[in-house]
Design a protein around this motif. Sequence first.
Motif, PDB file in Angstrom:
ATOM      1  N   ARG A 170      47.623 -12.315 -22.917  1.00 16.31           N
ATOM      2  CA  ARG A 170      49.013 -12.646 -22.579  1.00 16.31           C
ATOM      3  C   ARG A 170      49.408 -13.989 -23.191  1.00 16.31           C
ATOM      4  NH1 ARG A 170      49.107 -12.973 -16.653  1.00 16.31           N
ATOM      5  NH2 ARG A 170      51.321 -13.328 -16.896  1.00 16.31           N
ATOM      6  N   MET A 171      48.514 -14.965 -23.117  1.00 11.45           N
ATOM      7  CA  MET A 171      48.785 -16.292 -23.685  1.00 11.45           C
ATOM      8  C   MET A 171      48.984 -16.182 -25.192  1.00 11.45           C
ATOM      9  SD  MET A 171      48.945 -19.680 -23.244  1.00 11.45           S
ATOM     10  CE  MET A 171      47.933 -20.430 -21.982  1.00 11.45           C
ATOM     11  N   GLU A 172      48.100 -15.476 -25.855  1.00 12.85           N
ATOM     12  CA  GLU A 172      48.189 -15.354 -27.302  1.00 12.85           C
ATOM     13  C   GLU A 172      49.426 -14.576 -27.730  1.00 12.85           C
ATOM     14  OE1 GLU A 172      44.237 -14.061 -28.375  1.00 12.85           O
ATOM     15  OE2 GLU A 172      43.470 -16.114 -28.136  1.00 12.85           O
ATOM     16  N   GLU A 173      49.822 -13.597 -26.944  1.00 18.15           N
ATOM     17  CA  GLU A 173      51.059 -12.862 -27.234  1.00 18.15           C
ATOM     18  C   GLU A 173      52.262 -13.805 -27.110  1.00 18.15           C
ATOM     19  OE1 GLU A 173      53.276  -9.796 -28.573  1.00 18.15           O
ATOM     20  OE2 GLU A 173      51.106  -9.786 -28.379  1.00 18.15           O
ATOM     21  N   HIS A 174      52.254 -14.639 -26.086  1.00 10.46           N
ATOM     22  CA  HIS A 174      53.328 -15.622 -25.912  1.00 10.46           C
ATOM     23  C   HIS A 174      53.363 -16.575 -27.103  1.00 10.46           C
ATOM     24  CE1 HIS A 174      56.126 -18.082 -23.449  1.00 10.46           C
ATOM     25  NE2 HIS A 174      55.645 -19.054 -24.227  1.00 10.46           N
ATOM     26  N   LEU A 175      52.206 -17.058 -27.506  1.00 11.31           N
ATOM     27  CA  LEU A 175      52.140 -18.032 -28.595  1.00 11.31           C
ATOM     28  C   LEU A 175      52.593 -17.437 -29.933  1.00 11.31           C
ATOM     29  CD1 LEU A 175      48.825 -19.876 -27.672  1.00 11.31           C
ATOM     30  CD2 LEU A 175      51.181 -20.673 -27.330  1.00 11.31           C
ATOM     31  N   LYS A 176      52.434 -16.141 -30.118  1.00 13.79           N
ATOM     32  CA  LYS A 176      52.901 -15.504 -31.354  1.00 13.79           C
ATOM     33  C   LYS A 176      54.409 -15.610 -31.501  1.00 13.79           C
ATOM     34  CE  LYS A 176      49.365 -11.909 -31.586  1.00 13.79           C
ATOM     35  NZ  LYS A 176      49.135 -10.457 -31.432  1.00 13.79           N
ATOM     36  N   LEU A 177      55.111 -15.695 -30.374  1.00  8.16           N
ATOM     37  CA  LEU A 177      56.570 -15.621 -30.398  1.00  8.16           C
ATOM     38  C   LEU A 177      57.269 -16.881 -29.904  1.00  8.16           C
ATOM     39  CD1 LEU A 177      56.802 -11.990 -28.991  1.00  8.16           C
ATOM     40  CD2 LEU A 177      57.061 -12.711 -31.373  1.00  8.16           C
ATOM     41  N   ARG A 230      56.409 -22.390 -18.797  1.00  2.00           N
ATOM     42  CA  ARG A 230      55.830 -23.185 -17.709  1.00  2.00           C
ATOM     43  C   ARG A 230      54.408 -22.726 -17.401  1.00  2.00           C
ATOM     44  NH1 ARG A 230      59.271 -24.541 -12.722  1.00  2.00           N
ATOM     45  NH2 ARG A 230      59.328 -26.517 -13.774  1.00  2.00           N
ATOM     46  N   GLU A 231      54.190 -21.421 -17.407  1.00  2.00           N
ATOM     47  CA  GLU A 231      52.841 -20.902 -17.166  1.00  2.00           C
ATOM     48  C   GLU A 231      51.892 -21.289 -18.298  1.00  2.00           C
ATOM     49  OE1 GLU A 231      53.063 -16.855 -14.712  1.00  2.00           O
ATOM     50  OE2 GLU A 231      54.483 -16.913 -16.393  1.00  2.00           O
ATOM     51  N   VAL A 232      52.406 -21.333 -19.527  1.00 10.36           N
ATOM     52  CA  VAL A 232      51.588 -21.772 -20.657  1.00 10.36           C
ATOM     53  C   VAL A 232      51.098 -23.193 -20.390  1.00 10.36           C
ATOM     54  CG1 VAL A 232      51.615 -22.400 -23.108  1.00 10.36           C
ATOM     55  CG2 VAL A 232      52.632 -20.241 -22.361  1.00 10.36           C
ATOM     56  N   VAL A 233      52.011 -24.059 -19.952  1.00 12.61           N
ATOM     57  CA  VAL A 233      51.643 -25.446 -19.645  1.00 12.61           C
ATOM     58  C   VAL A 233      50.573 -25.486 -18.556  1.00 12.61           C
ATOM     59  CG1 VAL A 233      52.505 -27.621 -18.683  1.00 12.61           C
ATOM     60  CG2 VAL A 233      53.836 -26.406 -20.429  1.00 12.61           C
ATOM     61  N   GLU A 234      50.714 -24.654 -17.547  1.00 10.88           N
ATOM     62  CA  GLU A 234      49.757 -24.637 -16.438  1.00 10.88           C
ATOM     63  C   GLU A 234      48.389 -24.092 -16.850  1.00 10.88           C
ATOM     64  OE1 GLU A 234      51.778 -22.357 -13.440  1.00 10.88           O
ATOM     65  OE2 GLU A 234      53.244 -23.950 -13.077  1.00 10.88           O
ATOM     66  N   GLU A 279      53.306 -25.548 -30.604  1.00 12.18           N
ATOM     67  CA  GLU A 279      53.254 -26.989 -30.857  1.00 12.18           C
ATOM     68  C   GLU A 279      52.625 -27.724 -29.678  1.00 12.18           C
ATOM     69  OE1 GLU A 279      56.229 -30.705 -31.890  1.00 12.18           O
ATOM     70  OE2 GLU A 279      56.985 -28.660 -32.068  1.00 12.18           O
ATOM     71  N   TYR A 280      52.998 -27.339 -28.455  1.00 15.46           N
ATOM     72  CA  TYR A 280      52.434 -27.970 -27.261  1.00 15.46           C
ATOM     73  C   TYR A 280      50.923 -27.752 -27.187  1.00 15.46           C
ATOM     74  CZ  TYR A 280      51.374 -28.986 -22.434  1.00 15.46           C
ATOM     75  OH  TYR A 280      50.788 -29.498 -21.295  1.00 15.46           O
ATOM     76  N   VAL A 281      50.483 -26.531 -27.382  1.00 17.20           N
ATOM     77  CA  VAL A 281      49.054 -26.219 -27.321  1.00 17.20           C
ATOM     78  C   VAL A 281      48.303 -26.994 -28.405  1.00 17.20           C
ATOM     79  CG1 VAL A 281      47.325 -24.387 -27.617  1.00 17.20           C
ATOM     80  CG2 VAL A 281      49.346 -23.988 -26.190  1.00 17.20           C
TER      81      VAL A 281
END
Length: 88
Positions: free
Chosen positions: A36-43, A15-19, A49-51
């Motif tokens: 933090r965003m890039e760490e989330h996107l790695k996993l 949800r935070e990624v979307v925000e 796909e959304y980004v």
Amino acid sequence: MTSNGRIIPGGISCREVVELVTEYLDGALSDADTERMEEHLKLCPPCVEYVDQIRATAQLAAVAAVELELRPDRDTLLRVFREFKAGG
């Protein structure tokens, strides 16, 4: 970090990624938030796909805006689009 027993990659939720996606793509996040965003996107493949979809949409919108400005029939295209959108 976990939430309700789920692992949250990078310490941020989907949800935070979307925000944060717009600021992320604009390069407007702090270094810490970008990390933090890039760490989330790695996993998190669904967030990747959304980004990617948001990135592609923004690129298409930019190309369309330039194309409209370059075309002499810009006003006609806008009128037709507005009529279509209004259901007419």
